[in-house]
Each structure stands twice: as C-alpha cells, then as structure tokens.
Design a protein around this motif. Structure first.
Motif, short mmCIF file in Angstrom:
data_model
loop_
_atom_site.label_atom_id
_atom_site.label_comp_id
_atom_site.label_asym_id
_atom_site.label_seq_id
_atom_site.Cartn_x
_atom_site.Cartn_y
_atom_site.Cartn_z
N GLY A 12 0.84 -1.30 0.06
CA GLY A 12 0.05 -0.11 0.05
C GLY A 12 0.68 1.31 0.11
N GLY A 13 2.01 1.18 -0.71
CA GLY A 13 2.82 2.27 -0.84
C GLY A 13 3.83 2.72 0.42
N GLU A 14 3.71 2.02 1.41
CA GLU A 14 4.84 2.35 2.46
C GLU A 14 4.76 0.90 3.27
OE1 GLU A 14 2.57 4.16 5.84
OE2 GLU A 14 1.43 5.23 4.42
N LYS A 15 5.83 0.98 4.17
CA LYS A 15 6.38 -0.03 5.19
C LYS A 15 5.20 -0.15 5.99
CE LYS A 15 10.70 -1.67 7.35
NZ LYS A 15 11.92 -1.54 7.54
N ARG A 16 4.64 -1.32 6.28
CA ARG A 16 3.73 -1.52 7.32
C ARG A 16 3.96 -2.61 8.23
NH1 ARG A 16 -0.54 1.80 5.44
NH2 ARG A 16 -0.25 2.07 3.12
N GLU A 17 3.46 -2.57 9.46
CA GLU A 17 3.68 -3.87 10.40
C GLU A 17 2.53 -4.66 10.50
OE1 GLU A 17 6.22 -3.27 14.02
OE2 GLU A 17 5.69 -1.14 13.82
N ALA A 18 2.83 -5.87 10.51
CA ALA A 18 1.59 -6.76 10.51
C ALA A 18 1.90 -7.68 11.85
CB ALA A 18 1.75 -8.00 9.53
N LYS A 19 1.23 -7.60 12.95
CA LYS A 19 1.20 -8.14 14.38
C LYS A 19 -0.06 -8.87 14.55
CE LYS A 19 2.76 -6.86 19.00
NZ LYS A 19 3.15 -5.87 19.77
N PHE A 20 0.09 -9.90 15.32
CA PHE A 20 -0.78 -10.69 15.80
C PHE A 20 -1.01 -10.53 17.31
CE2 PHE A 20 -0.62 -12.88 11.80
CZ PHE A 20 -2.20 -12.92 11.50
N THR A 21 -1.83 -9.80 17.91
CA THR A 21 -2.13 -9.72 19.23
C THR A 21 -3.52 -10.72 19.87
OG1 THR A 21 -3.94 -8.16 18.65
CG2 THR A 21 -1.74 -7.29 19.39
N ILE A 22 -3.58 -10.99 20.83
CA ILE A 22 -4.65 -11.78 21.30
C ILE A 22 -6.12 -11.51 20.62
CG2 ILE A 22 -6.44 -12.59 23.07
CD1 ILE A 22 -3.82 -13.94 23.50
N GLY A 23 -6.40 -10.26 20.34
CA GLY A 23 -7.63 -9.77 19.67
C GLY A 23 -7.57 -10.08 18.29
N ALA A 24 -6.24 -10.06 17.47
CA ALA A 24 -6.26 -9.95 16.24
C ALA A 24 -6.28 -11.56 15.93
CB ALA A 24 -4.78 -9.57 15.69
N LEU A 25 -6.06 -12.60 16.77
CA LEU A 25 -5.88 -13.93 16.66
C LEU A 25 -7.51 -14.41 16.93
CD1 LEU A 25 -2.84 -15.18 18.64
CD2 LEU A 25 -3.17 -15.60 16.27
N GLU A 26 -8.09 -13.69 17.69
CA GLU A 26 -9.58 -14.19 17.77
C GLU A 26 -10.36 -13.94 16.73
OE1 GLU A 26 -10.84 -14.00 22.44
OE2 GLU A 26 -10.41 -12.26 21.71
N GLU A 27 -10.13 -12.57 16.30
CA GLU A 27 -10.86 -12.14 14.95
C GLU A 27 -10.25 -13.07 13.66
OE1 GLU A 27 -11.68 -8.03 12.57
OE2 GLU A 27 -10.04 -7.77 14.32
N LEU A 28 -9.44 -13.35 13.76
CA LEU A 28 -8.81 -14.07 12.64
C LEU A 28 -9.22 -15.70 12.45
CD1 LEU A 28 -6.98 -14.98 10.21
CD2 LEU A 28 -5.29 -15.88 11.79
#
Length: 167
Positions: A12-28
């Motif tokens: 998306g035109g820039e360097k971004r960070e992808a991170k899995f928190t507990i909330g992100a894992l639950e949503e996934l």
C-alpha cells in the motif's frame, strides 16, 4: 532490546507492520473456515481467503481504519510488483503467527523464513535433490559467496538455474 513480534510488509505504498495480538488472533479465527489458527499453521496450502484474512487482522492492529476494499487493492498491487506475491504474503503471515509469542513457543523457524524473504540480493544458483526427496538450494551472493542448506543424505540430482541436469 525488545524482541520483535511483528513482520514488516512493504504494501500500500509504505512499510507497514503486521502483528498478531490476542484480539487479532480471535478475529482471525472467527474468519477462518476451520476457526482454528493452529490447524491453519499446519496446512501446506493456504487459500487466498485465509491469506487475506491474516493480512486484514494483523495489519489492523496498527492500521485501525483499514477497509477490506483498500486491503484488496493493496494486495493486487503487491502481487503485480512482487514475484509470487501471494506466496510471499503467505510466508510473511506464517512468520507473523510464529513470532507473535502467542501460538508457538519456538520462533526460530519463523525468524528463518523472514531472513530468507529479506535476503533478496541472493540468487538461487543450484538446486539439488537428495535421496530422501528433499530439495536443497545453493545460493550465490553478489560477492561470490555461497550459502547452502546442509544435509547428510546422499546426493542424487543436480540442476543449474535453467533446470539443466549437471553430472
């Protein structure tokens, strides 16, 4: 020195960070057909839907307002620019799950995935297949050095980078 628990992706035109928190894992897990992040990590093939779900949930940790439409266009651009872009994204997502510290305890193999992905200046030069069927690659760097994946199995087949057999 904080242990890094996120993966950098230039998308998306820039360097971004992808991170899995507990909330992100639950949503996934809510988005996965299996509803299970452990079974996803063990799968050899991931569907495009699974890869995009991982990206969406892990990028949202820092990009709160991201929409699926925006992400879809970022991914389309990424796949146009990066060779085997979808596979590259899948490996980055596997690494992000592996290093987040919440799913598996040994992050070593996942750090190795990231190192390999960042090492773009290495050209694969030879591929050899061993008797156990495992394919190994020899990489040659710009300064002429080589790195190789060691194995004790017997050498049976060598190809150069054009796929020609070498005796």
């Amino acid at each position: 020195q904080m242990i890094k628990k996120s993966v950098n992706i230039n998308i998306g035109g820039e360097k971004r960070e992808a991170k899995f928190t507990i909330g992100a894992l639950e949503e996934l897990e809510a988005m996965l057909p299996s509803h299970n992040v452990f079974s996803l990590m063990q799968k050899e093939q991931w569907s495009v839907t699974e890869i995009i779900a991982c990206l969406y949930c892990s990028l949202k940790v820092y990009e709160r307002g991201i929409s699926r439409n925006k992400l879809d266009s970022w991914i389309a651009d990424y796949c146009a620019e990066v060779e085997n872009g979808m596979i590259d994204l899948r490996l980055r997502m596997l690494a992000a799950l592996g290093i987040c510290g919440l799913v598996v305890s040994d992050r070593g193999p996942f750090d190795e995935i990231l190192t390999a992905l960042e090492d773009k200046e290495e050209e694969c030069w030879l591929t050899y297949v061993l008797t156990d069927g495992e394919s190994n690659q020899i990489y040659i760097t710009e300064d002429g050095g080589t790195t190789i994946k060691e194995s004790s199995a017997k050498l049976v087949d060598i190809e150069d980078n054009l796929g020609n057999k070498i005796q």
